[in-house]
Design an enzyme around this catalytic site. Sequence first.
Site, PDB file in Angstrom:
ATOM      1  N   ASP A   3      -0.236 -14.501  -0.375  1.00  0.00           N
ATOM      2  CA  ASP A   3      -0.273 -14.374   1.082  1.00  0.00           C
ATOM      3  C   ASP A   3      -0.061 -15.750   1.707  1.00  0.00           C
ATOM      4  O   ASP A   3      -0.426 -16.768   1.100  1.00  0.00           O
ATOM      5  CB  ASP A   3      -1.607 -13.776   1.555  1.00  0.00           C
ATOM      6  N   ARG A  35      -5.003  -2.427  -6.649  1.00  0.00           N
ATOM      7  CA  ARG A  35      -5.739  -3.093  -5.580  1.00  0.00           C
ATOM      8  C   ARG A  35      -7.211  -2.675  -5.589  1.00  0.00           C
ATOM      9  O   ARG A  35      -8.097  -3.482  -5.310  1.00  0.00           O
ATOM     10  CB  ARG A  35      -5.065  -2.717  -4.257  1.00  0.00           C
ATOM     11  N   ARG A  69       0.785  -1.240   0.000  1.00  0.00           N
ATOM     12  CA  ARG A  69       0.000   0.000   0.000  1.00  0.00           C
ATOM     13  C   ARG A  69       0.811   1.280   0.000  1.00  0.00           C
ATOM     14  O   ARG A  69       0.272   2.352  -0.257  1.00  0.00           O
ATOM     15  CB  ARG A  69      -0.957  -0.006   1.203  1.00  0.00           C
TER      16      ARG A  69
HETATM   17  O1  CP3 Z   1       5.560  -7.992  -1.065  1.00  0.00           O
HETATM   18  C1  CP3 Z   1       5.476  -9.049  -0.404  1.00  0.00           C
HETATM   19  O2  CP3 Z   1       6.017  -9.179   0.717  1.00  0.00           O
HETATM   20  C2  CP3 Z   1       4.790 -10.260  -0.998  1.00  0.00           C
HETATM   21  C3  CP3 Z   1       3.464 -10.607  -0.613  1.00  0.00           C
HETATM   22  C4  CP3 Z   1       3.121 -10.937   0.832  1.00  0.00           C
HETATM   23  C5  CP3 Z   1       1.955 -10.434   1.462  1.00  0.00           C
HETATM   24  N1  CP3 Z   1       1.860 -11.006   2.689  1.00  0.00           N
HETATM   25  C6  CP3 Z   1       0.994  -9.488   0.839  1.00  0.00           C
HETATM   26  C7  CP3 Z   1      -0.022  -8.835   1.675  1.00  0.00           C
HETATM   27  C8  CP3 Z   1       3.758 -11.782   1.736  1.00  0.00           C
HETATM   28  C9  CP3 Z   1       5.065 -12.536   1.584  1.00  0.00           C
HETATM   29  C10 CP3 Z   1       2.937 -11.829   2.904  1.00  0.00           C
HETATM   30  C11 CP3 Z   1       3.272 -12.659   4.089  1.00  0.00           C
HETATM   31  C12 CP3 Z   1       2.378 -12.624   5.266  1.00  0.00           C
HETATM   32  N2  CP3 Z   1       1.022 -12.502   5.295  1.00  0.00           N
HETATM   33  C13 CP3 Z   1       2.831 -12.830   6.599  1.00  0.00           C
HETATM   34  C14 CP3 Z   1       4.268 -13.110   7.018  1.00  0.00           C
HETATM   35  C15 CP3 Z   1       5.093 -11.888   7.127  1.00  0.00           C
HETATM   36  C16 CP3 Z   1       4.692 -10.939   8.219  1.00  0.00           C
HETATM   37  O3  CP3 Z   1       4.171  -9.861   7.868  1.00  0.00           O
HETATM   38  O4  CP3 Z   1       4.858 -11.273   9.400  1.00  0.00           O
HETATM   39  C17 CP3 Z   1       1.704 -12.762   7.433  1.00  0.00           C
HETATM   40  C18 CP3 Z   1       1.694 -12.910   8.937  1.00  0.00           C
HETATM   41  C19 CP3 Z   1       0.562 -12.565   6.599  1.00  0.00           C
HETATM   42  C20 CP3 Z   1      -0.872 -12.485   7.018  1.00  0.00           C
HETATM   43  C21 CP3 Z   1      -1.489 -11.186   6.663  1.00  0.00           C
HETATM   44  N3  CP3 Z   1      -1.759 -10.764   5.373  1.00  0.00           N
HETATM   45  C22 CP3 Z   1      -1.939 -10.172   7.547  1.00  0.00           C
HETATM   46  C23 CP3 Z   1      -1.840 -10.225   9.065  1.00  0.00           C
HETATM   47  C24 CP3 Z   1      -2.471  -9.152   6.748  1.00  0.00           C
HETATM   48  C25 CP3 Z   1      -3.175  -7.910   7.233  1.00  0.00           C
HETATM   49  C26 CP3 Z   1      -2.253  -6.855   7.689  1.00  0.00           C
HETATM   50  C27 CP3 Z   1      -1.993  -5.821   6.622  1.00  0.00           C
HETATM   51  O5  CP3 Z   1      -0.844  -5.416   6.470  1.00  0.00           O
HETATM   52  O6  CP3 Z   1      -2.983  -5.412   5.985  1.00  0.00           O
HETATM   53  C28 CP3 Z   1      -2.306  -9.530   5.387  1.00  0.00           C
HETATM   54  C29 CP3 Z   1      -2.715  -8.753   4.201  1.00  0.00           C
HETATM   55  C30 CP3 Z   1      -1.683  -8.485   3.142  1.00  0.00           C
HETATM   56  N4  CP3 Z   1      -0.817  -9.405   2.631  1.00  0.00           N
HETATM   57  C31 CP3 Z   1      -1.453  -7.245   2.477  1.00  0.00           C
HETATM   58  C32 CP3 Z   1      -0.420  -7.455   1.551  1.00  0.00           C
HETATM   59  C33 CP3 Z   1       0.172  -6.475   0.585  1.00  0.00           C
HETATM   60  C34 CP3 Z   1      -2.245  -5.953   2.676  1.00  0.00           C
HETATM   61  C35 CP3 Z   1      -3.627  -6.136   2.107  1.00  0.00           C
HETATM   62  C36 CP3 Z   1      -4.110  -5.053   1.194  1.00  0.00           C
HETATM   63  O7  CP3 Z   1      -3.494  -4.700   0.169  1.00  0.00           O
HETATM   64  O8  CP3 Z   1      -5.211  -4.563   1.476  1.00  0.00           O
END
Ligand code: CP3
Length: 343
Positions: free
Chosen positions: A72, A35, A26
């Site tokens: 994810d 998105r 974001r």
């Molecule tokens: O650029 C990258 O890193 C690649 C894609 C990626 C995402 N999530 C995209 C994402 C990767 C490798 C992840 C890993 C992930 N997802 C983890 C492990 C790493 C860490 O952060 O500890 C975990 C725990 C998750 C679970 C997850 N996904 C959560 C808790 C959330 C919500 C929190 C948030 O930041 O919104 C997500 C959503 C998510 N995954 C987003 C992105 C870009 C944001 C969603 C959006 O665009 O609305």
Amino acid sequence: MKRLLQALSGEPVWPPPIWLMRQAGRYLPEYRNLRAETPDFVSFCLDPSRAADATLQPIRRFGMDGAILFSDILILPWALGRDLKFTEGHGPSLPPLKAVDEVRALDSAGFLTRVEPVLETIGLIRAELARKHPTTALIGFVGAPFTVACYMIEGGGSKEFAATRRMAAGQPEDFDRLIEVLTTTSITYLLAQIAAGAEAVMLFDSWAGLLPPSAFRRHVIGPTARIAAAIKQLHPGVPVIGFPRLAGTMVAAYGADAGVDAMGMDTASDPAVIDTLVPDGLALQGNLDPFALMQGGEVMERETRAILAAMRHRPFVFNLGHGVMPPTSPAHVAALVDLVRGG
Ligand code: CP3
């Protein structure tokens, strides 16, 4: 060989290769636009052309050495049949998994069909990297079994993951069974990602640091070692990166026994101390504070130079200690890449 793959395989490469966790996200205006076309996050992750586009956005802008697949860690439980929703400002939610019957019902036979769009995404990314960014390597990933189990049992994010830790301590057989399903399906999923074009793979263990040493060995090091060994057996040249976040002194056992080629360091880790705790051949990755990146300028510069100085003599990949925060200015990321490439 691509510089990122060299460093991950244990060769010192300087200046170090760089990529950032959550480099697609974001904080990028082009990500917010893309998105907005798909409000449902799961559908967005399963749309090969949009997910490939999201993966490539930071590469087009900053020319990172690594592209991480846009997906994810919770796509795996979704593919195993658990409902998954992401709500704005609230994060992920799933139906909390409570009993062993629900573990037995996980669809480990059908999951691979459901992740086919992700494998297609990988093919699209590799094709564009080959055409336009031939020095950038593609990283595939899964959540490590313990961290994925945390979200499945809790039904979403949590500060303490109390229900998970209670099950691990009080229903160890049920918990082992869940970890077992996640371990075997993660192996299948990562092998499929590699067959589709992933050149390195990463295991995100964001909540590994919640466990006491005995459970850390059983639920973090054990499954990680099985996954790494299965990959090494078929693809000895594909580096495996582990990220046991907040593991503290347990990084010593992880570095020695998890079978990974590289280890991500979290924000709280002192790179100079980690250096003394893990084997010399293990590549390290990290660990600039995401808030120092958000701040930029002198703060970012000072912190970055300290990490570079501590890692100068070993195989190393520059990254953050956790993901890029949404309020971060893209100009700070560009400045960081210049700084690290200046050596
Ligand atoms: O650029 C990258 O890193 C690649 C894609 C990626 C995402 N999530 C995209 C994402 C990767 C490798 C992840 C890993 C992930 N997802 C983890 C492990 C790493 C860490 O952060 O500890 C975990 C725990 C998750 C679970 C997850 N996904 C959560 C808790 C959330 C919500 C929190 C948030 O930041 O919104 C997500 C959503 C998510 N995954 C987003 C992105 C870009 C944001 C969603 C959006 O665009 O609305």
